[in-house]
Design a protein around this motif. Structure first.
Motif, short mmCIF file in Angstrom:
data_model
loop_
_atom_site.label_atom_id
_atom_site.label_comp_id
_atom_site.label_asym_id
_atom_site.label_seq_id
_atom_site.Cartn_x
_atom_site.Cartn_y
_atom_site.Cartn_z
N LEU A 1 -9.87 1.80 -3.79
CA LEU A 1 -8.44 1.82 -3.46
C LEU A 1 -8.13 0.76 -2.41
N ARG A 2 -9.02 0.66 -1.44
CA ARG A 2 -8.86 -0.34 -0.39
C ARG A 2 -8.76 -1.73 -1.02
N ALA A 3 -9.62 -1.98 -2.03
CA ALA A 3 -9.63 -3.29 -2.70
C ALA A 3 -8.57 -3.38 -3.79
N ARG A 4 -7.77 -2.33 -3.95
CA ARG A 4 -6.77 -2.26 -5.03
C ARG A 4 -7.39 -2.62 -6.38
N LYS A 5 -8.61 -2.13 -6.57
CA LYS A 5 -9.35 -2.47 -7.78
C LYS A 5 -8.76 -1.75 -8.99
N PRO B 1 5.03 11.17 -12.70
CA PRO B 1 5.89 10.71 -11.60
C PRO B 1 5.10 10.06 -10.46
N ALA B 2 3.91 10.57 -10.19
CA ALA B 2 3.12 10.01 -9.09
C ALA B 2 2.71 8.56 -9.35
N LEU C 1 2.34 5.43 -6.70
CA LEU C 1 1.08 4.71 -6.55
C LEU C 1 1.27 3.20 -6.76
N ALA C 2 2.04 2.85 -7.78
CA ALA C 2 2.27 1.43 -8.07
C ALA C 2 2.97 0.74 -6.90
N ARG C 3 3.94 1.45 -6.27
CA ARG C 3 4.64 0.87 -5.12
C ARG C 3 3.67 0.65 -3.97
N LEU C 4 2.79 1.62 -3.77
CA LEU C 4 1.80 1.51 -2.69
C LEU C 4 0.90 0.29 -2.93
N THR D 1 -3.43 8.87 0.76
CA THR D 1 -2.28 9.15 -0.11
C THR D 1 -2.54 8.61 -1.52
N ALA D 2 -3.08 7.40 -1.58
CA ALA D 2 -3.34 6.78 -2.89
C ALA D 2 -4.32 7.62 -3.71
N ALA D 3 -5.37 8.12 -3.05
CA ALA D 3 -6.35 8.95 -3.75
C ALA D 3 -5.68 10.21 -4.30
N ARG D 4 -4.80 10.79 -3.48
CA ARG D 4 -4.08 11.99 -3.92
C ARG D 4 -3.18 11.66 -5.12
N LEU D 5 -2.53 10.49 -5.05
CA LEU D 5 -1.63 10.10 -6.14
C LEU D 5 -2.40 9.85 -7.45
N VAL D 6 -3.60 9.23 -7.33
CA VAL D 6 -4.41 9.01 -8.54
C VAL D 6 -4.71 10.37 -9.18
N GLU D 7 -5.01 11.34 -8.31
CA GLU D 7 -5.32 12.68 -8.82
C GLU D 7 -4.08 13.33 -9.43
#
Lengths: 337, 337
Positions: free
Chosen positions: B243-247, B261-262, B266-269, B283-289
């Motif tokens: 996530l850090r690397a936006r891989k 919806p999430a 996530l895309a905005r982040l 937050t990103a990890a939660r959104l992926v989930e």
């Protein structure tokens, strides 16, 4: 003056290029695009172009097959593999050395990015092996062995070249070893691999390899002389480029280690931090000459060429093939590229 | 928890490592030093060390030879070649991706320099081919063909990976294709190359390759899940590293393209310039989930593992070899590395 490309080179190109194009067409679109640019077949946007190298190594491989009385088409397959290794090495060397220009065009890494150029070089190296092992004729396993060893030598030579950049005590012997690996090994391979691929006799293969190794050193010496005294229009590199880069090329190392009074002056100039001015560069070129670097390199090139000629004379082959070999080597070592 | 390394892996290592060490010993000292560090056999100063990978691919190659009723030692040679390609690809990928850590140690390019690491990767790739073509047994030409194709696939996958970094419209299908090439092709090769080297029947080779391809995707999915939810101590990478690397890893692309919806959040982040804060990453990890990426990847990995199992069941082989194959694949896909 640009001498006429030998007829044997032109003839070989017609056999080799289809093999090369078929091989590169197998690559994924991303690396294929970089490879096509680097090989001179396309411009940066992917449009067809014609900036290819002279493909002298594949021509040597075709002659090598003919020397053994074999099929030129099999020599062309072997030659395509050698050319792929040559192309891979140039692609990666430009990245490692930070060279931004190749054959009068921006180096591939400056156009497509470093990562993409590393990857395309990898693809060309892997493809070279594939081109050989996919052949059914038994001589191609031997050809793959010959090319594998040469590739290892080429890499060892580039390793020495990188190490030399960080040292100021490189001996002439080390410098010759570096050139023997970096240039000689692949040229020796080009001269021997076609005969290997068509199942030629071991003494012929050995004589051809020895011929190619000496010719390779003669070529490197000629190239190093051009790196100082060649014209930019012909070489595609800036004037005095090897001096500008403080490269430890053979004439420069010969000058630095030859013990002449000018050597100490040259060493001080090279040791100075920061870029060298145009006047410094002209002075450096004069000092290389005064310290005997130019004479040494010219004499050494002549000796290597003579030795190559003796190995060629030892190798039994049709006289027209021998003449074609000599034509290419004289072109390699004599032209003002 | 670190699961116990399967016995078949330990057994294979004893056969493969001498082949690998003998091969690397042929390299010039400059590239050999970088290679020995990268392979975990030496520390940065060249002293003997023991940081090697688990060498799962060579173990698969040894099993592959045994599946065909062949000599494990021939499988080990094929496995050494696969491991050399794997090592080459990691060495170059770390440079291309700018990854500074590999197996809890500084990546080779950060220790020896980028040029030296490029060159050492080249040397390992070339060596992989040499190891196979120098064998006299006829199956090794076939093995070299199989490895050549897999290397081409691996490179194509890395090319897609590089291209994805510059795009924000990567589809899940493209992302699966990338993983199939980058991870699946070499794993399929590892599972098939030993049988090829010992002259195993074509249907067995095909079934083993299909098994390996599915297992490879299952492994990649597991790896991508660890890239988000794995523990740094076990993976050797920083927490939430992908996530850090936006891989554009599989769970992330599944989340982004799944229509939940999430996904938009996530895309905005991901589209925000600058590095993501630790809170952003959580937050990103939660959104992926929330967007279903984790569930999708877990389910997909299970399907791939089931498919791998079916291919393995189709392939006729001694039952102890089949059990060993399954052990390794479960280790590959289940462990918290």
């Amino acid at each position: 003056m640009t001498p006429v490309v030998p007829a044997a080179v032109e003839a070989a190109r017609g056999l080799v290029e289809p093999v090369l194009r078929e091989a590169v067409a197998r690559l994924d679109p991303i690396t294929a695009r970089v490879a096509a640019y680097h090989l001179g077949w396309a411009d940066a946007s992917g449009r067809a172009a014609s900036h290819g190298g002279k493909a002298l190594r594949p021509a040597l491989a075709v002659l090598s097959a003919r020397a053994a009385g074999g099929d030129a088409a099999r020599g062309a397959v072997a030659g395509a593999a050698v050319e792929l290794v040559h192309a891979f090495s140039l692609l990666h060397d430009d990245i490692m050395d930070g060279d931004r220009t190749r054959r009068h065009r921006p180096a591939a890494w400056t156009v497509f990015g470093e990562a993409e150029a590393i990857l395309a070089g990898d693809a060309l190296l892997a493809l070279a092996g594939e081109v050989l092992v996919e052949q059914d004729a038994p001589g191609f396993v031997g050809a793959a062995r010959v090319l594998g060893r040469a590739t290892r030598g080429l890499i060892a030579g580039q390793g020495l070249d990188l190490a030399f950049e960080r040292r100021d005590d490189v001996s002439l012997e080390e410098c010759l070893e570096m050139s023997a690996r970096k240039t000689g090994d692949l040229l020796a391979c080009a001269c021997a691999v076609g005969a290997t691929a068509v199942g030629g006799p071991a003494p012929l293969v050995s004589a051809l390899a020895a011929f190619g190794a000496e010719a390779g050193l003669a070529f490197q010496l000629a190239d190093d002389l051009l790196g100082i005294w060649g014209s930019p229009a012909a070489t595609g590199k800036p004037v005095l480029s090897d001096l500008r880069a403080r490269k430890k090329s053979l004439p420069i190392v010969a000058a630095l280690t030859g013990g002449a009074p000018a050597a100490a002056h040259l060493a001080r100039l090279f040791a100075r931090p920061g870029p060298l001015s145009e006047e410094d560069l002209r002075t450096a070129a004069r000092l290389v000459e005064e310290a005997g670097g130019r004479d040494w390199a010219e004499t050494e090139a002549k000796h290597r060429l003579d030795a190559a000629g003796r190995h060629l004379a030892d190798a039994g082959m049709p006289s027209d093939v021998r003449a074609d070999f000599l034509d290419i080597v004289l072109f390699l070592t004599g032209r003002d590229r």
